[in-house]
Design a protein around this motif. Structure first.
Motif, PDB file in Angstrom:
ATOM      1  N   GLU A   1     -26.425 -12.863  17.836  1.00  0.00           N
ATOM      2  CA  GLU A   1     -25.781 -14.307  17.128  1.00  0.00           C
ATOM      3  C   GLU A   1     -26.724 -14.877  16.361  1.00  0.00           C
TER       4      GLU A   1
ATOM      5  N   ASN B   1     -25.948 -15.803  12.579  1.00  0.00           N
ATOM      6  CA  ASN B   1     -26.075 -17.217  12.030  1.00  0.00           C
ATOM      7  C   ASN B   1     -26.807 -17.220  10.725  1.00  0.00           C
TER       8      ASN B   1
ATOM      9  N   GLU C   1     -18.162 -14.455  22.321  1.00  0.00           N
ATOM     10  CA  GLU C   1     -18.023 -15.822  21.683  1.00  0.00           C
ATOM     11  C   GLU C   1     -18.143 -15.753  20.198  1.00  0.00           C
ATOM     12  N   LEU C   2     -18.752 -14.915  19.452  1.00  0.00           N
ATOM     13  CA  LEU C   2     -18.601 -14.727  18.066  1.00  0.00           C
ATOM     14  C   LEU C   2     -17.134 -14.322  17.696  1.00  0.00           C
TER      15      LEU C   2
ATOM     16  N   LYS D   1     -14.737 -17.161  17.999  1.00  0.00           N
ATOM     17  CA  LYS D   1     -14.921 -18.270  17.100  1.00  0.00           C
ATOM     18  C   LYS D   1     -14.186 -17.890  15.806  1.00  0.00           C
TER      19      LYS D   1
ATOM     20  N   LYS E   1     -11.612 -16.019  15.574  1.00  0.00           N
ATOM     21  CA  LYS E   1     -10.117 -15.397  15.884  1.00  0.00           C
ATOM     22  C   LYS E   1     -10.090 -13.891  15.598  1.00  0.00           C
TER      23      LYS E   1
END
Length: 137
Positions: A39, A43, A96-97, A100, A102
């Motif tokens: 992650e 980012n 989670e990514l 985020k 979709k």
């Protein structure tokens, strides 16, 4: 003169020595491919907008057969000589990514440029479709 058994043992150990001392290094292409990104890497490379090239993010899973076929095609069109970087994100390790952005089906490829989503496609695509997708960026 050494007996034949000792002579063959000496050659066996010396023939292994160069392979054991072989060093590996990173090539420039490997640095433009961020495979199994965390992650934090995601980012920094896709969202901060500092990359000069669009970043293709390949959301995949190890069990997904179309993903296994698509990723090598994406590797072939990305890298230092191209105008694109490639990042792969395992959705099983980073759900989670996936949520985020979709990601509801695999494979999903999302193109980021200047930290924003520019385009995306879902499912396997052939080389002609990938080239068309890159032309839209």
């Amino acid at each position: 003169m050494l007996p034949p058994l000792l002579r063959s043992a000496r050659h066996a150990t010396t023939s292994l020595r160069p392979a054991a001392m072989r060093t590996f290094h990173s090539t420039r292409i490997a640095r433009d491919h961020f495979l199994d990104a965390s992650e934090d890497t995601f980012n920094k490379r896709a969202l901060d907008g500092s990359s000069t090239k669009p970043v293709l993010v390949d959301f995949y899973a190890a069990w997904c057969q179309p993903c296994r076929v698509l990723t090598p095609l994406l590797k072939g069109v990305t890298g230092p000589e191209s105008g694109y970087d490639l990042m792969t994100v395992d959705v099983d390790e980073h759900p989670e990514l996936a949520a985020k952005f979709k990601v509801t089906a695999l494979p999903t490829v999302v193109a980021f440029k200047n930290g924003a989503v520019k385009n995306k496609f879902v499912g396997f695509r052939g080389q002609a479709d990938i080239d068309k997708f890159l032309g839209l960026l």
